[in-house]
Each structure stands twice: as structure tokens, then as C-alpha cells.
Design an enzyme around this catalytic site. Structure first.
Site, PDB file in Angstrom:
ATOM      1  N   HIS A   1       0.835  -1.206   0.000  1.00 15.48           N
ATOM      2  CA  HIS A   1       0.000   0.000   0.000  1.00 15.48           C
ATOM      3  C   HIS A   1       0.868   1.253   0.000  1.00 15.48           C
ATOM      4  CE1 HIS A   1      -4.168  -1.526   0.820  1.00 15.48           C
ATOM      5  NE2 HIS A   1      -3.447  -2.615   0.826  1.00 15.48           N
TER       6      HIS A   1
ATOM      7  N   TYR B   1      -9.368   5.694   7.014  1.00 16.03           N
ATOM      8  CA  TYR B   1      -9.515   6.084   8.425  1.00 16.03           C
ATOM      9  C   TYR B   1     -10.567   7.190   8.471  1.00 16.03           C
ATOM     10  CZ  TYR B   1      -5.121   3.631   9.580  1.00 16.03           C
ATOM     11  OH  TYR B   1      -4.147   2.687   9.770  1.00 16.03           O
TER      12      TYR B   1
ATOM     13  N   PRO C   1      -4.249   1.310  18.610  1.00 18.41           N
ATOM     14  CA  PRO C   1      -3.968   0.727  17.293  1.00 18.41           C
ATOM     15  C   PRO C   1      -4.071   1.695  16.116  1.00 18.41           C
ATOM     16  CG  PRO C   1      -6.093  -0.038  18.136  1.00 18.41           C
ATOM     17  CD  PRO C   1      -5.455   0.729  19.240  1.00 18.41           C
TER      18      PRO C   1
ATOM     19  N   LYS D   1       1.042   0.640  14.895  1.00 23.90           N
ATOM     20  CA  LYS D   1       2.459   0.617  15.300  1.00 23.90           C
ATOM     21  C   LYS D   1       2.847  -0.538  16.229  1.00 23.90           C
ATOM     22  CE  LYS D   1       3.973   3.998  12.993  1.00 23.90           C
ATOM     23  NZ  LYS D   1       3.991   3.350  11.692  1.00 23.90           N
TER      24      LYS D   1
ATOM     25  N   TYR E   1       3.845   7.079   9.465  1.00 25.21           N
ATOM     26  CA  TYR E   1       3.012   5.896   9.170  1.00 25.21           C
ATOM     27  C   TYR E   1       3.846   4.785   8.529  1.00 25.21           C
ATOM     28  CZ  TYR E   1      -1.183   3.230   8.082  1.00 25.21           C
ATOM     29  OH  TYR E   1      -2.139   2.237   8.034  1.00 25.21           O
TER      30      TYR E   1
HETATM   31  P1  FAD Z   1       1.745 -10.662  21.914  1.00 31.50           P
HETATM   32  O1  FAD Z   1       1.341 -10.797  20.514  1.00 31.50           O
HETATM   33  O2  FAD Z   1       0.737 -10.217  22.923  1.00 31.50           O
HETATM   34  O3  FAD Z   1       2.354 -12.065  22.376  1.00 31.50           O
HETATM   35  C1  FAD Z   1       2.622 -12.370  23.726  1.00 31.50           C
HETATM   36  C2  FAD Z   1       2.520 -13.878  23.918  1.00 31.50           C
HETATM   37  O4  FAD Z   1       2.915 -14.201  25.250  1.00 31.50           O
HETATM   38  C3  FAD Z   1       1.094 -14.397  23.765  1.00 31.50           C
HETATM   39  O5  FAD Z   1       1.080 -15.470  22.859  1.00 31.50           O
HETATM   40  C4  FAD Z   1       0.689 -14.808  25.174  1.00 31.50           C
HETATM   41  O6  FAD Z   1      -0.212 -15.910  25.184  1.00 31.50           O
HETATM   42  C5  FAD Z   1       2.045 -15.186  25.765  1.00 31.50           C
HETATM   43  N1  FAD Z   1       2.102 -15.132  27.232  1.00 31.50           N
HETATM   44  C6  FAD Z   1       1.554 -14.220  28.073  1.00 31.50           C
HETATM   45  N2  FAD Z   1       1.849 -14.519  29.355  1.00 31.50           N
HETATM   46  C7  FAD Z   1       2.616 -15.633  29.331  1.00 31.50           C
HETATM   47  C8  FAD Z   1       3.224 -16.435  30.339  1.00 31.50           C
HETATM   48  N3  FAD Z   1       3.101 -16.128  31.640  1.00 31.50           N
HETATM   49  N4  FAD Z   1       3.936 -17.524  29.969  1.00 31.50           N
HETATM   50  C9  FAD Z   1       4.069 -17.849  28.652  1.00 31.50           C
HETATM   51  N5  FAD Z   1       3.494 -17.119  27.642  1.00 31.50           N
HETATM   52  C10 FAD Z   1       2.787 -16.032  27.986  1.00 31.50           C
HETATM   53  N6  FAD Z   1       0.100  -3.474  15.533  1.00 31.50           N
HETATM   54  C11 FAD Z   1       0.613  -3.094  14.345  1.00 31.50           C
HETATM   55  O7  FAD Z   1       1.844  -2.949  14.217  1.00 31.50           O
HETATM   56  N7  FAD Z   1      -0.181  -2.837  13.239  1.00 31.50           N
HETATM   57  C12 FAD Z   1      -1.533  -2.960  13.319  1.00 31.50           C
HETATM   58  O8  FAD Z   1      -2.203  -2.797  12.291  1.00 31.50           O
HETATM   59  C13 FAD Z   1      -2.123  -3.334  14.578  1.00 31.50           C
HETATM   60  N8  FAD Z   1      -3.454  -3.479  14.711  1.00 31.50           N
HETATM   61  C14 FAD Z   1      -3.950  -3.981  15.888  1.00 31.50           C
HETATM   62  C15 FAD Z   1      -5.309  -4.153  15.962  1.00 31.50           C
HETATM   63  C16 FAD Z   1      -5.872  -4.668  17.143  1.00 31.50           C
HETATM   64  C17 FAD Z   1      -7.361  -4.841  17.212  1.00 31.50           C
HETATM   65  C18 FAD Z   1      -5.022  -5.021  18.252  1.00 31.50           C
HETATM   66  C19 FAD Z   1      -5.607  -5.611  19.534  1.00 31.50           C
HETATM   67  C20 FAD Z   1      -3.664  -4.836  18.173  1.00 31.50           C
HETATM   68  C21 FAD Z   1      -3.112  -4.312  16.998  1.00 31.50           C
HETATM   69  N9  FAD Z   1      -1.752  -4.112  16.879  1.00 31.50           N
HETATM   70  C22 FAD Z   1      -1.243  -3.621  15.691  1.00 31.50           C
HETATM   71  C23 FAD Z   1      -0.849  -4.422  17.992  1.00 31.50           C
HETATM   72  C24 FAD Z   1      -0.171  -5.791  17.863  1.00 31.50           C
HETATM   73  O9  FAD Z   1      -1.128  -6.792  17.705  1.00 31.50           O
HETATM   74  C25 FAD Z   1       0.706  -6.073  19.098  1.00 31.50           C
HETATM   75  O10 FAD Z   1       1.530  -4.964  19.349  1.00 31.50           O
HETATM   76  C26 FAD Z   1       1.579  -7.328  18.923  1.00 31.50           C
HETATM   77  O11 FAD Z   1       0.793  -8.496  19.058  1.00 31.50           O
HETATM   78  C27 FAD Z   1       2.721  -7.403  19.960  1.00 31.50           C
HETATM   79  O12 FAD Z   1       3.425  -8.612  19.818  1.00 31.50           O
HETATM   80  P2  FAD Z   1       4.139  -9.297  21.051  1.00 31.50           P
HETATM   81  O13 FAD Z   1       4.772 -10.542  20.519  1.00 31.50           O
HETATM   82  O14 FAD Z   1       4.988  -8.321  21.762  1.00 31.50           O
HETATM   83  O15 FAD Z   1       2.969  -9.658  22.082  1.00 31.50           O
HETATM   84  C1  DHB Z   2      -5.507  -2.680  10.933  1.00 31.22           C
HETATM   85  C2  DHB Z   2      -5.354  -2.377  12.263  1.00 31.22           C
HETATM   86  C3  DHB Z   2      -4.928  -1.109  12.608  1.00 31.22           C
HETATM   87  O1  DHB Z   2      -4.761  -0.790  13.894  1.00 31.22           O
HETATM   88  C4  DHB Z   2      -4.641  -0.153  11.653  1.00 31.22           C
HETATM   89  O2  DHB Z   2      -4.243   1.082  12.022  1.00 31.22           O
HETATM   90  C5  DHB Z   2      -4.768  -0.483  10.332  1.00 31.22           C
HETATM   91  C6  DHB Z   2      -5.201  -1.757   9.980  1.00 31.22           C
HETATM   92  C7  DHB Z   2      -5.977  -4.040  10.567  1.00 31.22           C
HETATM   93  O3  DHB Z   2      -6.244  -4.848  11.474  1.00 31.22           O
HETATM   94  O4  DHB Z   2      -6.104  -4.305   9.375  1.00 31.22           O
END
Ligand code: FAD
Ligand code: DHB
Length: 393
Positions: free
Chosen positions: A72, A201, A293, A297, A384
Site C-alpha cells: 500500500h 480512516y 492501534p 504501530k 506511518y
Molecule cells: P503478543 O502478541 O501479545 O504475544 C505475547 C505472547 O505471550 C502471547 O502469545 C501470550 O499468550 C504469551 N504469554 C503471556 N503470558 C505468558 C506467560 N506467563 N507464559 C508464557 N506465555 C505467555 N500493531 C501493528 O503494528 N499494526 C496494526 O495494524 C495493529 N493493529 C492492531 C489491531 C488490534 C485490534 C489489536 C488488539 C492490536 C493491533 N496491533 C497492531 C498491535 C499488535 O497486535 C501487538 O503490538 C503485537 O501483538 C505485539 O506482539 P508481542 O509478541 O509483543 O505480544
Molecule cells: C488494521 C489495524 C490497525 O490498527 C490499523 O491502524 C490499520 C489496519 C488491521 O487490522 O487491518
């Protein structure tokens, strides 16, 4: 059990770290609280920055992403009956983002890790991390109804906001800064075509909305909802109706609806824990910081933490250097705070704030300025697509 790097959490940050370390001959073991199916059933991020894409390719998991991901070059901002295009490629000298779901990134990483002989212990929650200030850390985890111990040189706390890593730190040694927003995002995933080639958005008097996608035939939509709302309050029809009311006319006409594949509510918060290193325990990703979100980021920041952490660990094991481990926290936090700022700013500009009568007018002025000023569009576009990594050699 013993390994070099104990990794807690098999989200994107833990998996990516484990895979990069493997490429450099460094052993790790991942502990994951949930089952593999549970991890792969979570629908979360969708937008990858160029630097995240490059890291995934370098880790050997770029093939399906390059085949199925959607590049994109810009996105739309809809407000006040207008729809304005932010041409990211134009304002950043050719940069773009990739739409490829976090679920797919996680699935590709798990498959690669396992086929390369990696160890991921599912349904193995870590319950405590001990001795990380004394240079001999160990992770205590549960498995098959009993307690086991993993001894390691370093622990990477990649266990998200609710994980055990941050909670293992003495509260007097860590500063936690947090803002919880008074609303959430209600998201739906459905096998319907996107309403537009690009993401939209939307700032609307009924609340924020976002049109995103996963492919040419699968879409992801979000609408701002009350913090107290529940998925049980929403039929598919009610969701589509509310979304339609917030869409610009052209998009509303193109909206195709269908049954949900998934529906969930995400609360919005800005959160940073400082520092991100405690002896031989390193926090990364959502364990250390959360952004609302809106700016897409969260996953990308998790990847940039892993960029720094993997380099620091590789320098330690290959050259006996400790200077990068020492600089890990300060270097990560420079980029983290810039993303926290951008996500907060974008959130404030796009959402409905019930208790602030000035907000709608200020938002309209900001959006009008933003879309009319080359300098402001450039600021938005370069944030972005993702700010550059800090030098870290
Ligand atoms: P997580 O993905 O949370 O992984 C942590 C893992 O640790 C999990 O699997 C959990 O089960 C495990 N865990 C927890 N406690 C324990 C324990 N005690 N022992 C063992 N395992 C454990 N980010 C973007 O960059 N772009 C986007 O478009 C975007 N959109 C989003 C939309 C939504 C609706 C949401 C909710 C989030 C979005 N994010 C986005 C954010 C992104 O999903 C998170 O920042 C990302 O998942 C972080 O990754 P992580 O591996 O640090 O943590
Ligand atoms: C999506 C999530 C976001 O937070 C965003 O800014 C853009 C796209 C997605 O889930 O597709």
C-alpha cells in the site's frame, strides 16, 4: 532444562527473536501459555512497516508474505464529508507498507521455527523469573500439571501486556506510564471484498471507523465503541448498519456485507515501562509498551525491539561485547516514544471524545491543516511508513 536465551511468549516478538538467534547459532526455548491453535486464532494487526517486512524476509519467512501481502502506497482520511488521500510514497521518497495479517506472520514464524528444529513449549505458562539480577536467570513454568525450571543466560520477556515478565520486576525499579482511552474498537473480520483499494480512516460524529483488509476477498473493519460494550450486544446486521452510517458516501455504496468470521473488542491504551532491561531480563514488544492501534504501530514496535535485542545478543555471543546489551533499553525507548506520540496524536485526531466540546472543531481544523500542508502530510506519511532505526552497531 537449559538454553542460552529463554523466551517467554510465542507472539511475533518471541518467535522473531528465536528465529533470528537460530540463524546466528544461538539456542533458545520459547514458553507459551496458550495452545498453538489459540495463538493462531487471534486476529490482531494488519499493517507491516517496510523495516518489519525486511526483517521477516531476512528471517527466512518472507516467501508467503511476498506472494499474498498487499503493498500500500497511501491511505485515505475521511472527515467532514471529504475523503483525502495521503500519498505515502510521494511524501517519503517511495516508501510503502504491507498489509499482511499478524495471524499469518505468526503462522509463518511458527512453521519455520518448528521445521528448523526450534523448541516451542505450548500450554506452558511461565509463573516466575528468578535470579535475573544475579547473572543466572531461570524461568519457572508449568507443564502437564507440574512445575519445571529453565536455566538460561538471558531471558527475553516477549509475553505481552498481561505477561509475567514485567510483573517479576521489583516495582521500585520500574516506571510504568499509562493512559487508558475512554473507548474501544469493535472489529469484524468477514469474507467480503474491501470497500477501497486503500485503507480508509474515518473521523465521524458517531465515532471513528476504519476500513482495512486482509486480501482482495477478506476485509477487516473497526468502529469506535464504548468501553463497557460487549460483542454480545452486536449482531452482524447491527455492526454493518453502524459502519455504513459512518462511511463516506462512495465507500457506503461499495460496502458488501457478510457473516462474521470473528468479532472482538480491543481497549485502547498508551503505556510505556521504563527501563526495558533488568540485569539479564529484557522486555520486548507489548510486554514493555502498548500504543492505541490507530497508527498501526504495535507489531512494528515489537519488531524493532527485536532488531535491537537480537543484535545485542549476537554481539555478546560472537564477540563477547556487552555494550549493545547496555544500550538496548535507551535505544529502544527513543523509537518507542516517537511511536507513542504518533499513535496518541492520530487517535486524538480521529476519535469522538464525549467530554470535550472543543474536540470536533479542533479535529476538523487539524485534519484540514494536515491535508492542506505539504509539511504536515510529510510528517504523517513518514511516521506511518515507520521512522528509521537508530544506529546500533
Ligand atoms: P503478543 O502478541 O501479545 O504475544 C505475547 C505472547 O505471550 C502471547 O502469545 C501470550 O499468550 C504469551 N504469554 C503471556 N503470558 C505468558 C506467560 N506467563 N507464559 C508464557 N506465555 C505467555 N500493531 C501493528 O503494528 N499494526 C496494526 O495494524 C495493529 N493493529 C492492531 C489491531 C488490534 C485490534 C489489536 C488488539 C492490536 C493491533 N496491533 C497492531 C498491535 C499488535 O497486535 C501487538 O503490538 C503485537 O501483538 C505485539 O506482539 P508481542 O509478541 O509483543 O505480544
Ligand atoms: C488494521 C489495524 C490497525 O490498527 C490499523 O491502524 C490499520 C489496519 C488491521 O487490522 O487491518
Amino acid at each position: 532444562m537449559r538454553t542460552q536465551v529463554g523466551i517467554i511468549g510465542s507472539g511475533p516478538s518471541g518467535l522473531l527473536l528465536s528465529q533470528i538467534l537460530h540463524h546466528h547459532g544461538i539456542e533458545s526455548v520459547i514458553m507459551e501459555r496458550q495452545s498453538r491453535d489459540h495463538v493462531l486464532g487471534r486476529i490482531r494487526a494488519g499493517v507491516l512497516e517496510q523495516s518489519t517486512v525486511d526483517m521477516l524476509r531476512a528471517a527466512g519467512v518472507g516467501e508467503r508474505m511476498d506472494r499474498e501481502g498487499l503493498v500500500h502506497g497511501g491511505f485515505h482520511l475521511a472527515f467532514d464529508g471529504r475523503m483525502e488521500y495521503i500519498d505515502m510514497q510521494k511524501w517519503t521518497g517511495g516508501n510503502s507498507v504491507m498489509v499482511y495479517g499478524q495471524t499469518e506472520v505468526t503462522s509463518d514464524l511458527i512453521e519455520k521455527r518448528l521445521s528448523d528444529g526450534g523448541i516451542i513449549e505450548y500450554e506452558a505458562p511461565a509463573v516466575a523469573i528468578e535470579n535475573f539480577l544475579d547473572g543466572k536467570p531461570r524461568v519457572i513454568f508449568e507443564k502437564d500439571g507440574g512445575r519445571q525450571q529453565l536455566d538460561c543466560d538471558f531471558v527475553a520477556g516477549c509475553d505481552g501486556y498481561h505477561g509475567v515478565s514485567r510483573k517479576s520486576i521489583d516495582p521500585g525499579s520500574i516506571k510504568e506510564l499509562e493512559r487508558v482511552y475512554p473507548f474501544g474498537w469493535l472489529g469484524i473480520l468477514a469474507d467480503v471484498p474491501p470497500v477501497d483499494r486503500e485503507l480508509i480512516y474515518i473521523n465521524h460524529e458517531r465515532g471513528f471507523a476504519l476500513c482495512s483488509m486482509r486480501s482482495h476477498t477478506r476485509s477487516r473493519f473497526y468502529i469506535q465503541c464504548d468501553l463497557t460494550d460487549s460483542v454480545d450486544n452486536w449482531t452482524d446486521e447491527a455492526f454493518w448498519e453502524e459502519l455504513r452510517r459512518r462511511l463516506p458516501e462512495a465507500a457506503a455504496q461499495k460496502l458488501v456485507t457478510g457473516p462474521r468470521l470473528e468479532m472482538s473488542i480491543a481497549p485502547l491504551r498508551s503505556f510505556v515501562a521504563e527501563p526495558m532491561r533488568f540485569g539479564n531480563l529484557f522486555l520486548a514488544g507489548d510486554a514493555a509498551h502498548i500504543v492505541p492501534p490507530t497508527g498501526a504501530k504495535g507489531l512494528n514496535l515489537a519488531a524493532s525491539d527485536i532488531h535491537y535485542l537480537s543484535r545485542a545478543l549476537i554481539a555478546y555471543y560472537s564477540e563477547n561485547r556487552t555494550d549493545l546489551l547496555d544500550r538496548y533499553s535507551d535505544t529502544c525507548l527513543l523509537r518507542v516514544w516517537k511511536a507513542v506520540r504518533f499513535s496518541w496524536w492520530f487517535t486524538a485526531m480521529m476519535h469522538k471524545f464525549e467530554d470535550d466540546p472543543l474536540s470536533p472543531r479542533l479535529q476538523r481544523a487539524e485534519l484540514d491543516y494536515l491535508t492542506g500542508s505539504e509539511a504536515a502530510r510529510t510528517m504523517m506519511a513518514e511516521n506511518y511508513v515507520g521512522l528509521p532505526f537508530e544506529p546500533f552497531e
